[in-house]
Design a protein around this motif. Structure first.
Motif, PDB file in Angstrom:
ATOM      1  N   GLY A  24      14.195   1.864   7.725  1.00 52.72           N
ATOM      2  CA  GLY A  24      14.023   3.197   7.147  1.00 52.72           C
ATOM      3  C   GLY A  24      12.668   3.774   7.486  1.00 52.72           C
ATOM      4  N   PRO A  25      12.564   5.105   7.400  1.00 53.69           N
ATOM      5  CA  PRO A  25      11.278   5.745   7.679  1.00 53.69           C
ATOM      6  C   PRO A  25      10.303   5.535   6.524  1.00 53.69           C
ATOM      7  CG  PRO A  25      12.831   7.368   6.859  1.00 53.69           C
ATOM      8  CD  PRO A  25      13.591   6.068   6.969  1.00 53.69           C
ATOM      9  N   PHE A  26       9.041   5.344   6.859  1.00 58.31           N
ATOM     10  CA  PHE A  26       7.995   5.402   5.828  1.00 58.31           C
ATOM     11  C   PHE A  26       7.950   6.831   5.296  1.00 58.31           C
ATOM     12  CE2 PHE A  26       3.739   7.313   5.505  1.00 58.31           C
ATOM     13  CZ  PHE A  26       3.376   6.828   4.264  1.00 58.31           C
ATOM     14  N   ILE A  27       7.875   6.969   3.966  1.00 60.45           N
ATOM     15  CA  ILE A  27       7.706   8.284   3.355  1.00 60.45           C
ATOM     16  C   ILE A  27       6.527   8.177   2.385  1.00 60.45           C
ATOM     17  CG2 ILE A  27       8.779  10.135   1.993  1.00 60.45           C
ATOM     18  CD1 ILE A  27      11.528   8.991   2.762  1.00 60.45           C
ATOM     19  N   ALA A  28       5.555   9.052   2.559  1.00 58.01           N
ATOM     20  CA  ALA A  28       4.355   8.971   1.728  1.00 58.01           C
ATOM     21  C   ALA A  28       4.694   9.200   0.249  1.00 58.01           C
ATOM     22  CB  ALA A  28       3.343  10.009   2.193  1.00 58.01           C
ATOM     23  N   PHE A  62      12.708  -3.432   8.459  1.00 59.39           N
ATOM     24  CA  PHE A  62      11.326  -2.967   8.600  1.00 59.39           C
ATOM     25  C   PHE A  62      11.180  -1.459   8.415  1.00 59.39           C
ATOM     26  CE2 PHE A  62      11.785  -1.265  12.952  1.00 59.39           C
ATOM     27  CZ  PHE A  62      12.957  -1.906  13.370  1.00 59.39           C
ATOM     28  N   LEU A  63       9.940  -1.075   8.170  1.00 59.87           N
ATOM     29  CA  LEU A  63       9.581   0.336   8.000  1.00 59.87           C
ATOM     30  C   LEU A  63       9.221   0.943   9.347  1.00 59.87           C
ATOM     31  CD1 LEU A  63       7.479  -0.179   4.802  1.00 59.87           C
ATOM     32  CD2 LEU A  63       9.386   1.429   4.998  1.00 59.87           C
ATOM     33  N   VAL A  64       9.483   2.226   9.474  1.00 52.90           N
ATOM     34  CA  VAL A  64       9.228   2.933  10.728  1.00 52.90           C
ATOM     35  C   VAL A  64       8.336   4.143  10.460  1.00 52.90           C
ATOM     36  CG1 VAL A  64      10.325   4.254  12.603  1.00 52.90           C
ATOM     37  CG2 VAL A  64      11.443   2.201  11.684  1.00 52.90           C
ATOM     38  N   VAL A 100       0.807  -1.218   0.000  1.00 52.06           N
ATOM     39  CA  VAL A 100       0.000   0.000   0.000  1.00 52.06           C
ATOM     40  C   VAL A 100       0.845   1.276   0.000  1.00 52.06           C
ATOM     41  CG1 VAL A 100      -1.744   1.290   1.333  1.00 52.06           C
ATOM     42  CG2 VAL A 100      -1.969  -1.185   1.046  1.00 52.06           C
ATOM     43  N   TYR A 101       2.002   1.227   0.685  1.00 51.58           N
ATOM     44  CA  TYR A 101       2.844   2.424   0.832  1.00 51.58           C
ATOM     45  C   TYR A 101       3.758   2.676  -0.364  1.00 51.58           C
ATOM     46  CZ  TYR A 101       5.483  -1.657   2.393  1.00 51.58           C
ATOM     47  OH  TYR A 101       6.021  -2.912   2.482  1.00 51.58           O
ATOM     48  N   CYS A 102       3.913   1.700  -1.247  1.00 53.62           N
ATOM     49  CA  CYS A 102       5.017   1.757  -2.204  1.00 53.62           C
ATOM     50  C   CYS A 102       4.644   2.410  -3.538  1.00 53.62           C
ATOM     51  CB  CYS A 102       5.539   0.346  -2.447  1.00 53.62           C
ATOM     52  SG  CYS A 102       7.001   0.317  -3.505  1.00 53.62           S
ATOM     53  N   GLY A 103       5.506   3.292  -3.995  1.00 54.25           N
ATOM     54  CA  GLY A 103       5.267   4.035  -5.234  1.00 54.25           C
ATOM     55  C   GLY A 103       5.299   3.189  -6.499  1.00 54.25           C
ATOM     56  N   ALA A 158      10.774   5.315  -8.030  1.00 53.99           N
ATOM     57  CA  ALA A 158      10.297   6.206  -6.969  1.00 53.99           C
ATOM     58  C   ALA A 158       9.419   5.418  -6.014  1.00 53.99           C
ATOM     59  CB  ALA A 158       9.524   7.364  -7.585  1.00 53.99           C
ATOM     60  N   LEU A 159      10.025   4.916  -4.933  1.00 50.91           N
ATOM     61  CA  LEU A 159       9.264   4.171  -3.938  1.00 50.91           C
ATOM     62  C   LEU A 159       8.509   5.137  -3.037  1.00 50.91           C
ATOM     63  CD1 LEU A 159      11.993   1.580  -2.855  1.00 50.91           C
ATOM     64  CD2 LEU A 159      10.412   1.462  -4.770  1.00 50.91           C
ATOM     65  N   TYR A 160       9.045   6.369  -2.920  1.00 49.89           N
ATOM     66  CA  TYR A 160       8.465   7.390  -2.045  1.00 49.89           C
ATOM     67  C   TYR A 160       8.810   8.762  -2.597  1.00 49.89           C
ATOM     68  CZ  TYR A 160      13.257   6.552  -0.456  1.00 49.89           C
ATOM     69  OH  TYR A 160      14.610   6.337  -0.424  1.00 49.89           O
ATOM     70  N   ASN A 161       8.155   9.810  -2.073  1.00 51.28           N
ATOM     71  CA  ASN A 161       8.403  11.181  -2.527  1.00 51.28           C
ATOM     72  C   ASN A 161       9.794  11.651  -2.089  1.00 51.28           C
ATOM     73  OD1 ASN A 161       5.783  11.372  -3.444  1.00 51.28           O
ATOM     74  ND2 ASN A 161       5.047  12.623  -1.727  1.00 51.28           N
ATOM     75  N   LEU A 172      21.571  -5.809  -6.764  1.00 49.40           N
ATOM     76  CA  LEU A 172      20.572  -5.744  -7.843  1.00 49.40           C
ATOM     77  C   LEU A 172      19.205  -5.750  -7.196  1.00 49.40           C
ATOM     78  CD1 LEU A 172      21.815  -8.318 -10.520  1.00 49.40           C
ATOM     79  CD2 LEU A 172      22.505  -5.939 -10.165  1.00 49.40           C
ATOM     80  N   GLN A 173      18.512  -4.628  -7.320  1.00 46.61           N
ATOM     81  CA  GLN A 173      17.191  -4.536  -6.698  1.00 46.61           C
ATOM     82  C   GLN A 173      16.125  -4.232  -7.736  1.00 46.61           C
ATOM     83  OE1 GLN A 173      15.572  -1.271  -3.843  1.00 46.61           O
ATOM     84  NE2 GLN A 173      16.258  -2.929  -2.529  1.00 46.61           N
ATOM     85  N   GLY A 174      14.973  -4.853  -7.567  1.00 43.04           N
ATOM     86  CA  GLY A 174      13.863  -4.562  -8.471  1.00 43.04           C
ATOM     87  C   GLY A 174      12.534  -4.928  -7.847  1.00 43.04           C
ATOM     88  N   LEU A 224      15.717  -8.926   1.871  1.00 46.48           N
ATOM     89  CA  LEU A 224      14.253  -9.045   1.827  1.00 46.48           C
ATOM     90  C   LEU A 224      13.726  -8.518   3.153  1.00 46.48           C
ATOM     91  CD1 LEU A 224      11.805 -10.358   0.164  1.00 46.48           C
ATOM     92  CD2 LEU A 224      11.975 -12.210   1.817  1.00 46.48           C
ATOM     93  N   ARG A 225      13.424  -7.244   3.177  1.00 48.86           N
ATOM     94  CA  ARG A 225      12.884  -6.716   4.429  1.00 48.86           C
ATOM     95  C   ARG A 225      11.601  -7.455   4.772  1.00 48.86           C
ATOM     96  NH1 ARG A 225      13.031  -0.166   4.089  1.00 48.86           N
ATOM     97  NH2 ARG A 225      15.297   0.147   4.060  1.00 48.86           N
ATOM     98  N   HIS A 226      11.412  -7.758   6.056  1.00 50.40           N
ATOM     99  CA  HIS A 226      10.123  -8.368   6.425  1.00 50.40           C
ATOM    100  C   HIS A 226       9.038  -7.284   6.461  1.00 50.40           C
ATOM    101  CE1 HIS A 226      11.972  -7.288  10.305  1.00 50.40           C
ATOM    102  NE2 HIS A 226      10.745  -7.124  10.725  1.00 50.40           N
ATOM    103  N   GLU A 227       9.447  -6.026   6.428  1.00 53.14           N
ATOM    104  CA  GLU A 227       8.584  -4.821   6.372  1.00 53.14           C
ATOM    105  C   GLU A 227       7.914  -4.509   7.709  1.00 53.14           C
ATOM    106  OE1 GLU A 227       9.362  -3.243   3.890  1.00 53.14           O
ATOM    107  OE2 GLU A 227       9.633  -4.575   2.183  1.00 53.14           O
ATOM    108  N   THR A 228       7.237  -5.484   8.303  1.00 51.07           N
ATOM    109  CA  THR A 228       6.789  -5.386   9.696  1.00 51.07           C
ATOM    110  C   THR A 228       6.480  -6.803  10.152  1.00 51.07           C
ATOM    111  OG1 THR A 228       5.116  -4.646  11.268  1.00 51.07           O
ATOM    112  CG2 THR A 228       4.373  -4.898   9.002  1.00 51.07           C
TER     113      THR A 228
HETATM  114  N1  5AD Z   1       8.681   4.763   2.161  1.00 49.87           N
HETATM  115  C1  5AD Z   1       9.818   4.221   2.646  1.00 49.87           C
HETATM  116  N2  5AD Z   1      10.313   3.034   2.246  1.00 49.87           N
HETATM  117  C2  5AD Z   1       9.623   2.364   1.306  1.00 49.87           C
HETATM  118  N3  5AD Z   1       9.839   1.172   0.726  1.00 49.87           N
HETATM  119  C3  5AD Z   1       8.863   0.955  -0.169  1.00 49.87           C
HETATM  120  N4  5AD Z   1       7.997   1.989  -0.181  1.00 49.87           N
HETATM  121  C4  5AD Z   1       8.435   2.873   0.740  1.00 49.87           C
HETATM  122  C5  5AD Z   1       7.958   4.128   1.222  1.00 49.87           C
HETATM  123  N5  5AD Z   1       6.834   4.683   0.750  1.00 49.87           N
HETATM  124  C6  5AD Z   1      10.928   0.284   1.123  1.00 49.87           C
HETATM  125  C7  5AD Z   1      10.418  -1.097   1.523  1.00 49.87           C
HETATM  126  C8  5AD Z   1      11.177  -2.015   0.597  1.00 49.87           C
HETATM  127  C9  5AD Z   1      12.359  -1.200   0.186  1.00 49.87           C
HETATM  128  C10 5AD Z   1      13.000  -1.596  -1.099  1.00 49.87           C
HETATM  129  O1  5AD Z   1      11.823   0.103   0.071  1.00 49.87           O
HETATM  130  O2  5AD Z   1      10.752  -1.354   2.873  1.00 49.87           O
HETATM  131  O3  5AD Z   1      11.572  -3.241   1.196  1.00 49.87           O
END
Ligand code: 5AD
Length: 348
Positions: free
Chosen positions: A229-233, A199-201, A67-70, A305-308, A105-107, A159-163
């Protein structure tokens, strides 16, 4: 608070209640004490070196819908691209000339890259640059696929478990399962990879208890690397306009993780540098010992662009390295361009 931090230093762990207390009540003074302890452990284990990995973002197609990912599948506005095997190799060659000895190599999870194609790329890189470490970050794969990549020469897998909090995981990962993600991490360990979880924070609705779940899971898994890493919208996701994760919360968790797993390879993430101009430097001061400058071709950078507000989207590869090198040395640490394997790892 000091007694809890001292206990974490001595036992390399805490119980759930103590972690919760620490995360909920830490003030500026205690945070500085935590930082000093984490920095001490990091210097004892790895000195003032900051390992440097060149990341190549080779596809932004993704079948998942986090849901969070660009680059989630449902973001129809994402401008999609794929790099060819040749383009990926060119990035590694250019990186090698700049001194890099680890390539990531990330994708997105992109079925276009069949196991056959992936294995071909792994073999080609390992043949051309045998002294380099190769890290893959391709999402969840079967045991069999992962084993084949390892046998072809891949050394590490992110492979982040994300949460690790089940309710939160379900909320943000439609049609995915926390159980299979965790299983994939255990499989990677069994195969012999240096494994990166993380994981995301600061996700909307993420609580202290959720972070405690992450810490407990990491202590059990004992991964070689942990990305926090921090969640970024991102504007074109359902979380558009939500509040971003904070540097303070991320660095607190980085320091705790350094004390829990003293030898862990801990990146100061690009997302941390993107929420705050000195975010990565702060990460390093709190125990992080890895940076991952971007080696993707400049014409695709902005598309991953995963985030802004992602940093380094317009820098040339060489600039990117120089830039981070200056920042790292300004705070009294130094870039280390060697492979930088985890201290306890040997290829099986
Ligand atoms: N904000 C921060 N990190 C993000 N990722 C994906 N979307 C976002 C976001 N909106 C992170 C995930 C993923 C990594 C490649 O990028 O944690 O595992």
């Amino acid at each position: 608070m000091k007694t809890v931090i001292d206990k974490l230093c001595d036992n390399q762990s805490l119980n759930r209640e103590e972690f919760e207390y620490l995360l909920d009540n830490i003030d500026d003074k205690s945070l500085e004490y935590l930082r000093e302890k984490a920095d001490e452990v990091r210097i004892r284990e790895y000195g003032r070196s900051v390992y440097t990995r060149g990341i190549i973002e080779f596809t932004n197609y993704c079948k998942q819908n986090c849901v969070y990912c660009g680059i989630r599948h449902d973001n129809k506005k994402a401008d999609r691209y794929r790099l060819s095997a040749e383009e990926i190799l060119d990035c590694c060659d250019a990186g090698y000339k700049l001194g890099y000895r680890t390539f990531v190599l990330q994708g997105g999870e992109d079925p276009y890259y069949t196991d056959e194609k992936i294995i071909e790329v792994i073999r080609a890189i390992k043949k051309a640059l045998p002294d380099c470490a190769l890290t893959l970050s391709l999402g969840e794969k079967s045991f069999n696929s992962l084993k084949q990549y390892y046998e072809a020469g891949a050394d590490r897998y992110l492979l982040r478990h994300e949460t690790a909090a089940l309710v939160l995981y379900k909320k943000y990962h439609p049609n995915m399962s926390l159980e299979s993600r965790k299983q994939c991490l255990w499989n990677l360990k069994k195969i012999g990879y240096q494994v990166g979880a993380g994981f995301l924070v600061g996700l909307p609705k993420q609580t202290t208890k959720d972070y405690v779940e992450d810490l407990m899971f990491l202590k059990k898994l004992q991964p070689e690397m942990i990305g926090i890493g921090p969640f970024i919208a991102h504007d074109n996701t359902p979380l558009e306009g939500e509040v971003n994760g904070s540097v303070r919360q991320v660095v607190t968790l980085l320091a705790i993780v350094r004390l829990m797993l003293p030898k862990v390879l801990l990146p100061a993430t690009t997302a941390l540098g993107s929420v705050d101009p000195i975010g990565r430097e702060q990460g390093i001061r709190f125990g992080a010992n890895v940076v991952m400058p971007n080696l993707s071709p400049t014409n695709v950078r902005a598309k991953y662009a995963l985030y802004n507000g992602k940093i380094c989207v317009s820098d040339e590869a060489a600039q990117c390295r120089k830039h981070i090198e200056g920042k790292v040395s300004d705070i009294g640490y130094s870039l280390d361009m060697s492979r930088g394997d985890h201290k306890n790892w040997r290829r099986l």
